[in-house]
Design a protein around this motif. Structure first.
Motif, PDB file in Angstrom:
ATOM      1  N   ALA A  57      -6.681   2.469  29.633  1.00 40.21           N
ATOM      2  CA  ALA A  57      -6.336   3.121  28.368  1.00 40.21           C
ATOM      3  C   ALA A  57      -7.586   3.583  27.625  1.00 40.21           C
ATOM      4  N   PHE A  58      -8.632   2.747  27.597  1.00 38.48           N
ATOM      5  CA  PHE A  58      -9.843   3.084  26.848  1.00 38.48           C
ATOM      6  C   PHE A  58     -10.510   4.330  27.407  1.00 38.48           C
ATOM      7  N   PHE A  59     -10.703   4.392  28.734  1.00 42.57           N
ATOM      8  CA  PHE A  59     -11.348   5.551  29.348  1.00 42.57           C
ATOM      9  C   PHE A  59     -10.446   6.778  29.298  1.00 42.57           C
ATOM     10  N   SER A  60      -9.136   6.563  29.355  1.00 39.72           N
ATOM     11  CA  SER A  60      -8.206   7.682  29.213  1.00 39.72           C
ATOM     12  C   SER A  60      -8.328   8.311  27.829  1.00 39.72           C
ATOM     13  N   LEU A  61      -8.454   7.470  26.799  1.00 36.46           N
ATOM     14  CA  LEU A  61      -8.617   7.968  25.435  1.00 36.46           C
ATOM     15  C   LEU A  61      -9.908   8.758  25.302  1.00 36.46           C
ATOM     16  N   ILE A  62     -10.992   8.266  25.893  1.00 37.95           N
ATOM     17  CA  ILE A  62     -12.273   8.961  25.836  1.00 37.95           C
ATOM     18  C   ILE A  62     -12.176  10.331  26.511  1.00 37.95           C
ATOM     19  N   GLU A  63     -11.506  10.381  27.666  1.00 36.58           N
ATOM     20  CA  GLU A  63     -11.352  11.649  28.375  1.00 36.58           C
ATOM     21  C   GLU A  63     -10.541  12.649  27.556  1.00 36.58           C
ATOM     22  N   GLU A  64      -9.504  12.162  26.876  1.00 35.82           N
ATOM     23  CA  GLU A  64      -8.691  13.051  26.042  1.00 35.82           C
ATOM     24  C   GLU A  64      -9.508  13.622  24.891  1.00 35.82           C
ATOM     25  N   VAL A  65     -10.334  12.770  24.279  1.00 34.65           N
ATOM     26  CA  VAL A  65     -11.176  13.247  23.176  1.00 34.65           C
ATOM     27  C   VAL A  65     -12.177  14.274  23.690  1.00 34.65           C
ATOM     28  N   LYS A  66     -12.761  14.038  24.863  1.00 37.88           N
ATOM     29  CA  LYS A  66     -13.701  14.992  25.437  1.00 37.88           C
ATOM     30  C   LYS A  66     -13.023  16.329  25.729  1.00 37.88           C
ATOM     31  N   GLU A  67     -11.777  16.277  26.204  1.00 37.39           N
ATOM     32  CA  GLU A  67     -11.043  17.513  26.471  1.00 37.39           C
ATOM     33  C   GLU A  67     -10.757  18.281  25.181  1.00 37.39           C
ATOM     34  N   ARG A  75     -18.566  20.252  21.836  1.00 38.99           N
ATOM     35  CA  ARG A  75     -18.954  19.122  22.689  1.00 38.99           C
ATOM     36  C   ARG A  75     -20.007  18.233  22.029  1.00 38.99           C
ATOM     37  N   GLU A  76     -20.851  18.821  21.172  1.00 36.41           N
ATOM     38  CA  GLU A  76     -21.923  18.039  20.552  1.00 36.41           C
ATOM     39  C   GLU A  76     -21.387  16.981  19.598  1.00 36.41           C
ATOM     40  N   LEU A  77     -20.117  17.095  19.179  1.00 34.88           N
ATOM     41  CA  LEU A  77     -19.544  16.105  18.269  1.00 34.88           C
ATOM     42  C   LEU A  77     -19.260  14.780  18.966  1.00 34.88           C
ATOM     43  N   PHE A  78     -19.213  14.784  20.299  1.00 31.84           N
ATOM     44  CA  PHE A  78     -18.877  13.554  21.017  1.00 31.84           C
ATOM     45  C   PHE A  78     -19.915  12.470  20.766  1.00 31.84           C
ATOM     46  N   ALA A  79     -21.195  12.853  20.728  1.00 32.35           N
ATOM     47  CA  ALA A  79     -22.250  11.864  20.469  1.00 32.35           C
ATOM     48  C   ALA A  79     -22.088  11.268  19.070  1.00 32.35           C
ATOM     49  N   ARG A  80     -21.728  12.091  18.098  1.00 34.60           N
ATOM     50  CA  ARG A  80     -21.528  11.587  16.738  1.00 34.60           C
ATOM     51  C   ARG A  80     -20.336  10.645  16.678  1.00 34.60           C
ATOM     52  N   ILE A  81     -19.302  10.952  17.435  1.00 38.30           N
ATOM     53  CA  ILE A  81     -18.136  10.073  17.469  1.00 38.30           C
ATOM     54  C   ILE A  81     -18.522   8.716  18.056  1.00 38.30           C
ATOM     55  N   CYS A  82     -19.364   8.730  19.087  1.00 36.84           N
ATOM     56  CA  CYS A  82     -19.824   7.466  19.681  1.00 36.84           C
ATOM     57  C   CYS A  82     -20.662   6.672  18.681  1.00 36.84           C
ATOM     58  N   VAL A  83     -21.510   7.368  17.902  1.00 32.55           N
ATOM     59  CA  VAL A  83     -22.299   6.686  16.880  1.00 32.55           C
ATOM     60  C   VAL A  83     -21.384   6.064  15.833  1.00 32.55           C
ATOM     61  N   ALA A  84     -20.373   6.829  15.400  1.00 31.84           N
ATOM     62  CA  ALA A  84     -19.414   6.308  14.413  1.00 31.84           C
ATOM     63  C   ALA A  84     -18.660   5.109  14.966  1.00 31.84           C
ATOM     64  N   ALA A  85     -18.291   5.165  16.247  1.00 30.83           N
ATOM     65  CA  ALA A  85     -17.591   4.038  16.867  1.00 30.83           C
ATOM     66  C   ALA A  85     -18.475   2.790  16.886  1.00 30.83           C
ATOM     67  N   GLY A  86     -19.774   2.977  17.173  1.00 25.64           N
ATOM     68  CA  GLY A  86     -20.695   1.840  17.158  1.00 25.64           C
ATOM     69  C   GLY A  86     -20.837   1.226  15.773  1.00 25.64           C
ATOM     70  N   LEU A  87     -20.885   2.066  14.750  1.00 27.62           N
ATOM     71  CA  LEU A  87     -20.981   1.563  13.380  1.00 27.62           C
ATOM     72  C   LEU A  87     -19.708   0.827  12.964  1.00 27.62           C
ATOM     73  N   TYR A 119      -8.559   8.947  15.672  1.00 26.31           N
ATOM     74  CA  TYR A 119      -8.459   9.988  14.655  1.00 26.31           C
ATOM     75  C   TYR A 119      -8.641  11.371  15.284  1.00 26.31           C
ATOM     76  N   MET A 120      -9.600  11.477  16.211  1.00 22.50           N
ATOM     77  CA  MET A 120      -9.836  12.757  16.872  1.00 22.50           C
ATOM     78  C   MET A 120      -8.642  13.149  17.726  1.00 22.50           C
ATOM     79  N   LYS A 121      -8.035  12.162  18.376  1.00 20.03           N
ATOM     80  CA  LYS A 121      -6.870  12.466  19.198  1.00 20.03           C
ATOM     81  C   LYS A 121      -5.695  12.913  18.328  1.00 20.03           C
TER      82      LYS A 121
END
Length: 310
Positions: A57-67, A75-87, A119-121
């Motif tokens: 489920a986790f990797f499926s969600l990541i793939e959907e967000v990337k799509e 595409r450059e927003l993906f790194a920011r989303i990862c930073v937000a997830a870490g915070l 949220y992105m999904k």
């Protein structure tokens, strides 16, 4: 709090010793999930195609967000989303320590870390509706011009200024650039255009437009295809209450479930302190948070909009 400050001091010191910025660290993590297909060995790709293994489920969600980000050319927003997830995960850890509940660290950190992706999904679902409306408008005006002139290039050229969304306008700009400056082969350019927009109705429209290059009499079939967008919109509006009923019910149940905890303080303080202070109570709270996290993805999956499939 002292242990928590020691933990953050250790993490901060590690970054200083390694001369590494936190943003660079999270960007490297995001790059791990952005591995290109060409970097995967051919043997591994063949195994993945043959096994048809279901993604977690986790990797499926990541793939959907990337799509979604790739679809809107962000595409450059993906790194920011990862930073937000870490915070958010860090915030979950802090909250767990502040509640003196170590059992809560894993579910709360994971749950909060999923917020940017979820949220992105959910935003992607609404964005898909907007894109369908924009695509319907674009195809309608292009078809109207084509029925009059029977010239694909001219029909797109005179209407491309009315396309507001970059994810719709850019593929048609690429089509014009290819046919005008590179290769005037219209069927080949239409085939490239079809691959740039993920919509079954759009792909069907392009296939019919390719057929029209052989037989001009087939141009009357273009309008009924575009009307499928209207059919999807009408059906979605009619059953919108059913589509989003799970979301409303889930939010209501979550609010009631969360409100029970502070409510116990006023109803029976002994129960409240047993829930937040005892080991068994902390485990119950952790399980509750874990169930809420699992339920969120299921609710969003159940509230997908109606899509036409060929």
């Amino acid at each position: 709090m002292v242990k928590l400050l020691e933990f953050f001091g250790l993490i901060g010191g590690s970054f200083l010793l390694l001369n590494l910025k936190p943003t660079e660290f999270f960007y490297e993590i995001s790059a791990f999930f952005q591995k290109e297909e060409k970097n995967i060995p051919i043997k591994k790709r063949i195994e993945n195609l043959n096994k048809k293994k279901k993604e977690k489920a986790f990797f499926s969600l990541i793939e959907e967000v990337k799509e979604i980000l790739e679809y809107i050319d962000q595409r450059e927003l993906f790194a920011r989303i990862c930073v937000a997830a870490g915070l958010f995960a860090l915030l979950g850890t802090i909250l767990s320590f502040s509640m003196d509940n170590l059992f809560m660290i894993f579910p709360l950190s994971i749950g909060l870390a999923l917020i940017p992706f979820l949220y992105m999904k959910f935003s992607g679902i609404r964005l898909k509706k907007t894109i369908n409306e924009e695509l319907e408008t674009a195809l309608s005006i292009i078809t109207t011009s084509y029925l009059r002139s029977e010239d694909v290039i001219q029909s797109i050229k005179e209407n491309i200024e009315y396309m507001k969304m970059p994810c719709i306008r850019k593929p048609f700009q690429n089509f014009l650039a290819q046919t005008i400056f590179v290769n005037p082969n219209i069927p080949a350019a239409l085939e490239n255009l079809k691959a740039q927009i993920e919509s079954d109705v759009f792909k069907e429209w392009v296939d019919e437009l390719k057929a029209c290059q052989i037989d001009k009499n087939l141009k009357v079939t273009l309008t009924p295809i575009i009307e499928k967008f209207s059919d999807m919109r009408i059906i979605s509006s009619e059953i919108e209450e059913l589509l989003y009923a799970p979301v409303k019910e889930f939010i209501t149940m979550c609010m009631l479930l969360i409100a029970i905890v502070p409510g116990l303080y006023f109803i029976n303080r002994d129960w409240f302190f047993a829930l937040v202070s005892s080991g068994l109570g902390k485990i119950v709270l952790s399980i509750t948070v874990f169930v809420i996290v699992l339920s969120i993805s299921g609710v969003i999956k159940a509230s997908k909009p109606i899509e036409y499939k060929r």
